[in-house]
Design an enzyme around this catalytic site. Structure first.
Site, PDB file in Angstrom:
ATOM      1  N   ASP A   1     -11.022   1.970  -3.458  1.00  0.00           N
ATOM      2  CA  ASP A   1     -11.140   1.274  -2.567  1.00  0.00           C
ATOM      3  C   ASP A   1     -12.922   1.697  -1.793  1.00  0.00           C
ATOM      4  O   ASP A   1     -13.474   1.179  -1.255  1.00  0.00           O
ATOM      5  CB  ASP A   1     -10.838   2.585  -0.752  1.00  0.00           C
ATOM      6  CG  ASP A   1      -9.711   2.580  -0.760  1.00  0.00           C
ATOM      7  OD1 ASP A   1      -9.241   1.086  -0.804  1.00  0.00           O
ATOM      8  OD2 ASP A   1      -9.149   3.039   0.265  1.00  0.00           O
TER       9      ASP A   1
ATOM     10  N   ASP B   1       0.854  -0.828  -0.070  1.00  0.00           N
ATOM     11  CA  ASP B   1      -0.092   0.326   0.020  1.00  0.00           C
ATOM     12  C   ASP B   1       0.598   1.030   0.242  1.00  0.00           C
ATOM     13  O   ASP B   1       1.790   1.204   0.182  1.00  0.00           O
ATOM     14  CB  ASP B   1      -0.980  -0.033   1.144  1.00  0.00           C
ATOM     15  CG  ASP B   1      -1.976   0.788   0.862  1.00  0.00           C
ATOM     16  OD1 ASP B   1      -2.484   1.438  -0.042  1.00  0.00           O
ATOM     17  OD2 ASP B   1      -2.844   0.792   2.146  1.00  0.00           O
TER      18      ASP B   1
END
Ligand code: DGJ
Length: 733
Positions: free
Chosen positions: A538, A468
């Site tokens: 997301d 990430d």
């Protein structure tokens, strides 16, 4: 299935090359580039469909063609039109902004069957600068990769003020550019716009890292008409770069289109020391006379063979812990999630954020980032119990990391405040409570490599890493770089990130890597050289995912597009959708979950089990098949697409069709969806998949029909309301 090709990184100096006679063609199955040298300048005479006789393009003469890599000086010459049609500009060691590149030599090689590499070397007529242009042509996919190497052979520093990787110069009546722009929670949304004469359309990102969040660095350029799926001339391009980029589409006053793309150096020119080399990132380019559908399929084929990692290997289904647990969990909760996922048939469990840090435990986004030791109060046995339990239950284990970042509240920051990107005399500005490590510094790179090495060597059961990266560069200063080279940070950071990933992935070639950056911030082919897939967004609302996945699917194949089933109402948008709809949408990419399987009702569990089994049965079709976009969600209230794959076992076709209704007026009836890519004369068996209690959406399930029927008449779908979908399997009999 075609074997994997070596990637551009594996093409080394040992490749046997031969000198080239001018003019020369670089040919693929259906495309052709032709080069010549006129007055010592390299010209690309032609780039388009491969001709029966490639030499025919020479009949028009070379002098009116375009320079292959024009310098600012070339464009500003009295004979040129000075509309900004140039690729490179260098300020020399004596402070003069001038670069006059002429032809030096050219070599070509066949590093692998079906791949041709051409290196065209240019040199400045006075200053000690050498620029090498590389073209790597992929025969079967009709994709060209192109990149640039700049060498400072002198004894003084020079500054590269601008260096595009590639340009296209074409002439048509009109030009339409399709881009895939976005932001957090809404990445890769498709937009098409005409560039009017005299105007320039610029697509860029200058946030330093996770730049694809603002738009993946890719485009479709359609000539004469808006891009169609199966007709019309288009170029589809991308930039393999995870940092600042710029793509300019300049419709000149003279009616030509000059499209150039590369690293955005406008705010950050690059200082190159004596003897130093800068390699500009690869451009990836394909041309089609049969619309953007064919162009995407060509790009996807290239990607699966060498643009993403292990593109010929099936991807596992997975459960990621994020939306199901966020930061709040213990071993027993994770174990239950994992076991229940295994019971559904999920093959991999991925433990997301929150598992680490001792002094400042990572119980929320405020602390702990940087301290990559297991938090013993959450996981007293480390990962071992989970990995072991996973083995017993037949589910593998993966882990989330964010090694480029640090919370000020961490031991790492306490020990190495100088490792952070920062501007002297200014407050350090946090984003998501975090700062970004200076990956231009080799010591920091080594720290990151060592952290990953420790984790993976101590836990050989970790087979997947979600990498990430959750903030941009806001205070672009480096305590490592010299005062004159501060602006090099943007490029050196990304090259440091690549170097780090390269070291790790070479050491652990069998570990699967996902590129995530607050969602789709690293959906770019630079990152994909080291990753197997990317986290698309997301935003997991399947309704919105239809739009995002449609957009990003223009540039990337389904195998790279991670898509997860989450709870309803959706946590980001609050939209309610059926489990079937969520499964159908996620099944058009790499299917996964983000929820607590133990919270599903018995009916949902039953449906999920079957849907997973179904996905596994159609997995090669989705992950390796050719994509046909049938009905765009951007044009109508419906969407439909299909994948067509030829089975390696029996040579027969299998296809999967996804269709959905997004908006519905009571009286509207969707027209049948005409399929593509099948054999008109062959027979196909139709089976509707993922049928839930609301019933079938087609009345052809269980029927055998001809390919001509499916492509000419089409499949009528019955959607009674908005947000309904269907998944249909078509098998050649
Ligand atoms: C951002 C990612 O996109 C999410 O999936 C999740 O991993 C969080 N970071 C964790 O902090």
């Amino acid at each position: 299935m075609l074997p994997a090709l070596p990637t551009w990184r594996e093409i080394g100096p040992e490749i046997k090359a031969e000198a080239v006679e001018l003019p020369f063609h670089v040919l693929t199955k259906d495309s052709q580039m032709t080069f010549d040298v006129v007055d010592n300048k390299v010209r690309r005479i032609y780039y388009g469909s491969r001709l029966t006789r490639p030499d025919d393009v020479l009949a028009v003469g070379s002098s009116s063609s375009t320079l292959f890599y024009p310098t600012r000086m070339d464009a500003m010459g009295p004979w040129e039109n000075a509309t900004g049609e140039w690729d490179i500009s260098i300020t020399q060691g004596d402070g003069t902004n001038s670069l006059d590149l002429v032809y030096d030599s050219c070599l070509r090689a066949r590093p692998h069957p079906g791949v041709e590499l051409v290196a065209i070397v240019l040199r400045d007529t006075y200053y000690p600068i050498r620029v090498s242009l590389y073209v790597l042509a992929h025969d079967e996919s009709n994709v060209f990769e192109q990149w640039v190497k700049i060498e400072n052979l002198g004894s003084k520093h020079v500054t590269i003020d601008y260096g595009a990787t590639c340009h296209l110069q074409v002439q048509a009546s009109r030009y339409y550019v399709t881009s895939f722009r976005g932001t957090w929670g809404g990445e890769s949304l498709l937009r098409e716009e005409e560039v009017q004469q005299g105007n320039c359309l610029t697509l860029r990102s200058d946030v330093g890292v996770r730049t694809a969040q603002e738009g993946t660095p890719g485009f479709v350029l359609a000539l004469d008409h808006p891009a169609q799926e199966e007709t019309g001339e288009v170029y589809l391009g991308a930039l393999a770069w995870s940092g600042n980029y710029i793509m300019n589409f300049q419709h000149s006053a003279y009616g030509k289109m000059f499209a150039s793309w590369g690293v955005d150096m406008q705010e950050a020119p690059y200082r190159l020391g004596p003897g130093q080399i800068l390699v500009l990132p690869r451009a990836i380019l394909t041309h089609s006379m049969h619309g953007k559908g064919e162009a995407s399929r060509q790009m996807h084929r290239w990607a699966r063979r060498c643009g993403i990692r292990d593109g010929h290997q099936e991807r596992m289904t997975l459960l990621n812990s994020w939306e199901g647990a966020y930061f709040t969990y213990d071993e027993s909760l994770l174990q239950t999630m994992m076991e229940r996922a295994a019971g559904l048939g999920v093959e991999l469990f991925v433990l997301d954020d929150g598992w680490f840090a001792k002094k400042y435990p990572r119980d929320n986004a405020q602390a702990g980032l940087g301290d990559w030791v297991v938090n013993a109060s959450k996981l007293p046995n480390g990962f071992e119990t989970l990995i072991q339990r996973g083995r017993e239950k037949n589910i593998q284990f993966g882990l989330w990391v964010e090694l480029e970042m640090v919370n000020p509240k961490s031991e790492l920051y306490e020990n190495h405040p100088d490792w952070v990107i920062q501007l002297p005399h200014r407050d350090q500005r946090v984003e998501r409570n975090q700062l970004i490590l200076d990956l231009s510094n080799p010591e920091v790179q080594q720290y990151v490599i060592d952290c990953m090495d420790r984790l993976l060597s101590a836990n050989p059961g970790i087979v997947y890493i979600k990498w990430d990266c959750n903030r941009k560069i806001a205070d672009p200063g480096s305590l490592f770089l010299s005062s004159q080279c501060q602006k090099n940070l943007f490029i050196d950071y990304i090259n440091g990130y690549y170097k780090t990933l390269e070291a790790i992935t070479c050491r652990y070639p069998h570990v699967v890597f996902q590129a995530c950056a607050s969602g789709g911030g690293r959906a770019d082919y630079g990152a994909m050289a080291f990753h197997h897939e990317f986290w698309t967004s997301d935003n997991t609302d399947p309704y919105e995912r239809v739009f995002m996945q449609w957009g990003i699917g223009h540039i990337f194949p389904a195998i790279a597009i991670a898509s997860h089933v989450t709870v309803s109402p959706n946590r980001q948008t609050g939209r309610q959708t059926s489990l079937k709809f969520r499964f159908d949408v996620a099944s058009t990419g790499r299917l996964g979950f983000e929820l607590r399987p133990q919270d599903m009702t018995p009916k949902e569990t039953e449906f999920a089990k079957l849907a997973l089994e179904t996905y596994k049965s159609i997995r090669p079709v989705v992950q390796f098949g050719d994509l046909y976009r049938l009905r765009s969600p951007y044009a109508t209230g419906e969407a439909a697409l299909m994948y067509v794959w030829t089975s390696t076992d029996n040579g027969k076709q299998r296809a999967v069709v996804f269709a959905c209704m997004l908006q519905k007026l009571l009286a509207t009836r969707a027209a049948p969806v005409q399929l593509r890519g099948l054999h008109p004369g062959k027979r196909y068996y139709i089976r509707e998949l993922n049928v839930d209690e609301s019933g079938n959406r087609i009345n052809l399930s269980g029927v055998e029909v001809g390919g001509d029927f499916l492509m000419n008449h089409g499949i009528p779908f019955q959607f009674s309301q908005a947000i309904q979908s269907a998944l249909v399997e078509i098998t050649e009999v």
